[in-house]
Design a protein around this motif. Structure first.
Motif, mmCIF file in Angstrom:
data_model
loop_
_atom_site.group_PDB
_atom_site.id
_atom_site.type_symbol
_atom_site.label_atom_id
_atom_site.label_comp_id
_atom_site.label_asym_id
_atom_site.label_seq_id
_atom_site.Cartn_x
_atom_site.Cartn_y
_atom_site.Cartn_z
ATOM 1 N N UNK A 129 1.642 2.744 6.619
ATOM 2 C CA UNK A 129 2.100 3.000 5.301
ATOM 3 C C UNK A 129 2.350 1.551 4.573
ATOM 4 N N UNK A 130 2.700 0.563 5.459
ATOM 5 C CA UNK A 130 2.864 -0.809 4.802
ATOM 6 C C UNK A 130 1.623 -1.427 4.185
ATOM 7 N N UNK A 131 0.475 -0.932 4.505
ATOM 8 C CA UNK A 131 -0.697 -1.664 4.136
ATOM 9 C C UNK A 131 -1.397 -0.538 3.100
ATOM 10 N N UNK B 232 2.994 1.899 -1.061
ATOM 11 C CA UNK B 232 3.810 2.329 0.140
ATOM 12 C C UNK B 232 4.677 3.343 0.275
ATOM 13 N N UNK B 233 5.113 3.630 -1.084
ATOM 14 C CA UNK B 233 6.200 4.872 -1.074
ATOM 15 C C UNK B 233 5.488 6.110 -1.200
ATOM 16 N N UNK B 234 4.207 6.400 -1.297
ATOM 17 C CA UNK B 234 3.532 7.672 -1.361
ATOM 18 C C UNK B 234 3.426 8.008 0.128
ATOM 19 N N UNK B 235 3.027 9.379 0.189
ATOM 20 C CA UNK B 235 2.853 9.908 1.474
ATOM 21 C C UNK B 235 1.562 9.549 2.197
ATOM 22 N N UNK C 212 -3.683 -3.711 2.090
ATOM 23 C CA UNK C 212 -3.093 -5.008 2.197
ATOM 24 C C UNK C 212 -3.156 -5.286 3.563
ATOM 25 N N UNK C 213 -2.586 -6.541 3.970
ATOM 26 C CA UNK C 213 -2.859 -7.320 5.283
ATOM 27 C C UNK C 213 -1.839 -6.674 6.383
#
Length: 853
Positions: free
Chosen positions: A201-203, A207-210, A222-223
């Motif tokens: 989820x962090x990438x 990130x807040x979405x399911x 993202x990295x």
């Protein structure tokens, strides 16, 4: 919580002979054979100036020394780690594996998910290039993990209840993952990573979405961070693909018979001298360095001697056959190792896999082990790494033997967090990096708060070896102990503490035990030669249940005990690197350490790992810098077990210790070898540091960090005889350079006389050590001239006769006796006086020569 031994514990295992040394030559051994990989350079990135990419070839040596293990043995062990109640007796492992194979068959054969998985497997076989393999592999694996999460296997823990904790395979290529190692940045691009849903989820873009399953087979927005990566999967797509078959109509629990040629990934195991894996990274180090250790049939390399490039090694008699002008080196036309390729696609997947494992180790304060995977067409190979060595499991054909691949997925899905190799004390659960509390039977619970972001921390990038990491640490309990320590140093004004975490060999006498002997010597020291010149240990702890032998015993591997390692932590009062000093302050602190080392040698405490990283200082209240001999974990004392780890940091080792005989353990480590190392350190700092900072460009001697032991010996020999002409030190170290130049002349003369004694027909020459052409700038001083001779009345330790007997019936006896006669004339006292003391006294006043604190 991990079992641990308090500060009173230490290694007490009996001394074992060096592993892999033929029985008939055991009596010839005078030291432990050299067998170093990434550990020889990776702990010195910031001090020595190693580029992270320069470590790649050394990682290649680490992975080359793998053990082989049947994959079913590893599957059984991983399943046992998933048992619901680990306190109960372990189940019959083969039965447990058989039960799991039967349990996963319906997922392999029935329903639309089984058809979808088979279609993905078929797409992998049809792929034309490597990156076309990622999506179907990820889809098949994640779909299987989803089905397995609903499977109930008696005795095994259930799948994670919360989605955030569930693992999945996620594409990473073409995104880079970066990390810093002692200030140096590394950039890697693993093909596929295994992460938790939280990590995935962090990438995401949001990130807040399911999290959506299809995002796993798309490049991340993202990295990724290495701290979030549990494991990696490296892919290899062969241009010529033969022997690939479509998935069978129905799978059974019976094992698929993998062809012998595909059972293990073959990496540099060819015995043909010209054979070399295409696109592989040249490896540093002589074949003798590793073949002397690796002789078991379970080892993953040839038993033959030879270079790591499988080419014939150069002459081993270089030190004995040079003229008095320059050391002759017969290397049989062999070129030095090429620089490692810059394009990751050129790197052999086994080496690439090892680099990812090193990143995973480095991302955590203590990671005990790492499991990674390499996919080669329709085969998947599991690699297990810890600080002892690498274990490669026989491959699983995940197309033809899907049930076994399913069981592997089942095991990694159900494994508790700690079983991924995370230490239960330092990181008991995902994301927990708070204060650590360690029970101690003497002083109760010890609080430790690590500063993981400090630029003063020293991290390790490598695979096997001690893997030393040093972090600033705060502890109320330990800070209160400092002033009451029996070896307390009141002159060190710092209140700061540092924690050293490392993996020493269990056979070796522990650093804790050696330091206790050092403190006893210091207590008797009335002249101040040792007292206050050694590190101040506050507390130590041995984590008993971290022994690397455990997994090898569980897997039934041969030679599980020799070379085993265990985790230690030692907390010291903080010191500073000597390289921060310049001019007289530097040379004075260096001299303090030289005297301390010599005195300890006379008391049978042999340090044997002199390098810039091990020379430290502290500042007294009156502003004086005091030198400290640091890092005793590779030292030896009289009759102490020495383990299998050959001591020394290659660029600073004595030339004689880089010869073939020394690498094979046939040269005794003498005082003069460490004395020579002190001069190489002085050389290194004089040429590469200015005003306490490592030069960013134009640094001489960089090549010493990038070559094997044989080539490093050649380069240092050339430097010793002719290579110093015209080289100028930094303005901060002109005084030290004068000591270097004169003292290395004497070292060169010694080697020349030693060679002449062994080869009487060698031509004489009158200018073997002439270096006077570099005197033009001697009059330019770095500071005020106070170089009058110091009137030190240092009483020297009793001379020790370290020469070896030359009595032998073979044809080399006469030459050996001649060499010994030369060595006999160079007693420890003579070496100390002529190589180190005389020229230093000419450069420093009595004030700076005084070692008393």
């Amino acid at each position: 919580m991990a079992n641990a031994t308090s500060r009173t514990a230490g290694a007490t295992a009996p001394k074992t002979p060096p592993h892999g040394v033929p029985v008939n030559s055991g009596s010839e051994l005078k030291s432990t054979p050299l067998a170093v990989g990434s550990a020889s350079v990776s702990e010195h990135i910031s001090t020595v100036g190693v580029n992270v990419n320069d470590i790649r070839p050394w990682i290649g040596r680490d992975v080359e020394n793998y053990r082989e293990c049947p994959v079913d043995e590893m599957l059984q062990e991983l399943l046992c780690r998933c048992m619901l109640d680990r306190s109960k007796p372990a189940p019959d492992k083969p039965t447990l594996l058989a039960d799991c194979l039967k349990a996963v068959l319906p997922i392999c054969n029935k329903g639309k998910d089984a058809k979808a998985i088979k279609k993905n497997l078929d797409d992998i076989l049809k792929s034309k290039v490597e990156d076309q393999m990622y999506k179907p592999f990820i889809q098949a694996s994640n779909l299987a993990l989803d089905r397995l999460s609903k499977l109930n296997v008696p005795g095994l823990v259930c799948s994670k209840a919360h989605d955030d904790h569930k693992i999945l395979f996620h594409q990473n290529d073409p995104k880079n993952i970066t990390q810093k190692h002692q200030g140096e940045k590394s950039t890697r691009r693993p093909d596929v990573v295994i992460v938790s849903r939280t990590g995935a989820r962090k990438v995401q873009k949001q990130p807040s979405q399911a999290y959506k399953d299809e995002e796993a087979w798309e490049k991340p927005a993202k990295q990724f961070q290495w701290t979030d990566v549990r494991s990696t999967v490296e892919f290899k797509h062969n241009k010529i693909r033969t022997g690939l078959s479509k998935p069978p109509a129905t799978y059974t629990a019976k094992a698929y018979d993998v062809p012998e040629a595909k059972k293990y990934m073959k990496y540099r195991r060819e015995t043909n001298a010209t054979a070399e894996p295409k696109g592989s990274t040249p490896l540093p180090g002589s074949g003798a360095a590793t073949s002397s250790r690796q002789t078991s049939d379970t080892r993953g390399r040839s038993k033959q001697s030879g270079s790591l490039n499988n080419k014939k090694r150069g002459s081993s008699q270089a030190l004995d056959g040079h003229s008095s002008k320059k050391l002759k080196v017969d290397n049989n036309g062999e070129e030095p190792p090429k620089p490692p390729p810059k394009d990751p696609q050129e790197i052999h997947p086994v080496v690439q896999n090892g680099l990812y494992a090193a990143e995973l180790f480095a991302a955590h304060i203590v990671r005990e082990s790492v499991i990674t995977y390499v996919v080669d067409d329709d085969m998947i190979y599991l690699w297990y790494f810890d600080r002892q060595d690498a274990i490669q499991c026989s491959g699983i054909n995940f197309v033809q033997d899907l049930p076994r691949f399913m069981v592997l997925l089942l095991a990694i899905q159900r494994m508790p967090f700690a079983e991924w190799g995370y230490n239960r004390v330092f990181e008991p659960e995902d994301g927990s990096l708070g204060e650590v509390r360690v029970p101690d039977e003497d002083i109760g619970e010890v609080d430790l708060a690590f500063d993981l972001q400090s630029d003063k921390r020293t991290t390790h990038f490598g695979l096997r070896g001690r893997a030393t990491t040093v972090f600033p640490v705060k502890s109320k309990t330990l800070s209160a102990l400092v002033s009451s320590l029996p070896h307390h140093n009141p002159h060190n004004t710092t209140k700061k503490l540092v924690a050293k975490l490392y993996w020493p060999e269990e056979e070796r006498e522990s650093e804790v035990e050696i330091l206790r002997k050092v403190y006893e010597i210091a207590k008797r020291d009335e002249e101040g030669k040792v007292k206050y010149h050694v590190p101040e240990m506050v507390w130590s702890h041995k984590f008993e249940d971290t022994s690397t032998a455990k997994i090898r015993r569980a897997l039934g591997l041969k030679d599980a005990e020799p070379g085993r390692r265990v985790l230690y932590i030692i907390v010291f009062r903080k010191l500073d690197p000597i390289t921060k000093l310049s001019a007289r302050e530097f040379l004075s602190a260096w001299w303090h350490i030289v005297v301390c080392h010599y005195t300890l040698w006379g008391e049978n405490v042999h340090h044997r790992d002199v390098s810039p990283s091990n020379l430290m200082v502290y500042k007294t209240k009156d502003g004086r810098y005091i030198g400290v001999l640091n890092d005793f974990d590779l030292s030896s004392t009289r009759d102490s077990p020495s383990g299998q780890e050959r001591t020394g940091t290659v660029p600073f080792m004595a030339i004689e210790l880089l010869t073939k005989e020394a690498i094979e353990g046939k040269v005794k480590h003498l005082y003069r070898h460490d004395a020579e190392s002190f001069l190489w350190v002085l050389t290194w700092v004089s040429l590469r540091y200015k005003k306490g900072r490592l030069l960013r460009k134009g640094r001489p001697l960089d090549e010493w960090l990038k070559v094997d032991t044989n080539t490093c010996r050649e380069k240092k020999t050339d430097f010793l005889y002719t290579g110093r002409r015209g080289i100028k030190p930094s303005r901060s170290h002109k005084r030290s350079w004068k000591v270097v130049r004169s003292s290395l002349d004497l070292v060169g003369l010694f080697y020349a006389l030693n060679a002449k004694a062994n080869n009487p027909e060698t031509e004489d020459s009158d200018d073997s050590e002439s270096e006077d052409s570099d005197d033009s700038d001697d009059s330019e001083s770095e500071d005020s001239d106070d170089s009058e001779s110091g009137d030190s009345d240092d009483s020297e330790p009793e001379d020790s006769d370290d020469s070896e007997s030359g009595d032998s019936d073979d044809s080399e006896a006469e030459g050996s006796e001649a060499r010994d006669r030369v060595s006999d004339s160079m007693t420890d006292a003579t070496v100390f006086e002529t190589w180190l003391q005389n020229e230093t006294r000419s450069q420093l006043s009595a004030k700076f020569l005084d070692v008393r604190v």
